[in-house]
Motif scaffolding. Structure first.
Motif, PDB file in Angstrom:
ATOM      1  N   ILE A   4       0.848  -1.204   0.000  1.00  0.00           N
ATOM      2  CA  ILE A   4       0.000   0.000   0.000  1.00  0.00           C
ATOM      3  C   ILE A   4       0.880   1.250   0.000  1.00  0.00           C
ATOM      4  O   ILE A   4       0.642   2.181  -0.779  1.00  0.00           O
ATOM      5  N   GLN A  48      -5.994   3.001  -0.122  1.00  0.00           N
ATOM      6  CA  GLN A  48      -6.032   2.531   1.257  1.00  0.00           C
ATOM      7  C   GLN A  48      -7.408   1.962   1.621  1.00  0.00           C
ATOM      8  O   GLN A  48      -7.499   0.924   2.290  1.00  0.00           O
ATOM      9  N   ARG A  50      -9.595   0.565  -0.309  1.00  0.00           N
ATOM     10  CA  ARG A  50      -9.824  -0.732  -0.960  1.00  0.00           C
ATOM     11  C   ARG A  50      -9.030  -1.846  -0.300  1.00  0.00           C
ATOM     12  O   ARG A  50      -9.495  -2.975  -0.231  1.00  0.00           O
ATOM     13  N   ARG A  51      -7.844  -1.543   0.186  1.00  0.00           N
ATOM     14  CA  ARG A  51      -7.013  -2.578   0.800  1.00  0.00           C
ATOM     15  C   ARG A  51      -7.371  -2.786   2.279  1.00  0.00           C
ATOM     16  O   ARG A  51      -7.318  -3.896   2.773  1.00  0.00           O
TER      17      ARG A  51
END
Length: 153
Positions: A4, A48, A50-51
């Motif tokens: 990320i 961030q 999405r992860r």
């Protein structure tokens, strides 16, 4: 450096056209008319979210309400007693320390479920119990409180 962090760091080296392309690829929405600097921040947030997971449904709803500026919803807190008169009968709902909503010795998952049980139709629970107010009404109530010598924020 995590994956990320590497993706976010890579945004700094991207040109404006590359940022715009990344936005469309990532969000499948038109590119907002903002500066490349702001677009980098928005893309970093998207990466961030999405992860790591985005905003909760409640947070999204609150932000939408604030953006529209039309209503404000107070959230039920532990220990609250909500009273609503409906068809000549007072209905008392309590919010337990465990956040369970109780009405007539039954537990409910939401105020909307209670409002539906009382009325037989779909209602917004916060609206039915007076927790959702129009912004103009909320401002008027706040003004009345401050003029009457009550506490102000």
């Amino acid at each position: 450096m995590s994956r990320i962090e590497a993706e976010v760091a890579a945004l700094e080296a991207m040109s404006s056209p590359a940022l715009r392309e990344a936005w469309v690829r990532m969000t499948a929405t038109p590119v907002p008319r903002i500066s490349p600097r702001l677009l980098r921040l928005a893309l970093a947030w998207e990466i961030q979210a999405r992860r790591l997971g985005g905003l909760s449904r409640a947070t999204t709803r609150n932000l939408d309400q604030l953006a529209r500026g039309s209503t404000r919803t107070a959230h039920p807190r532990a220990g609250m007693r909500l009273v609503r008169e409906w068809q000549g009968r007072a209905h008392v709902v309590t919010i337990g320390e465990d956040q369970v909503i109780r009405w007539e010795d039954r537990c409910y998952a939401s105020l909307s479920e209670v409002a539906r049980a009382i009325t037989g139709t779909r209602w917004s629970g916060p609206a039915f119990f007076g927790l959702k107010t129009r912004v103009a009404v909320a401002a008027e109530r706040a003004g009345r409180t401050s003029r009457s010598g009550g506490a102000t924020a």
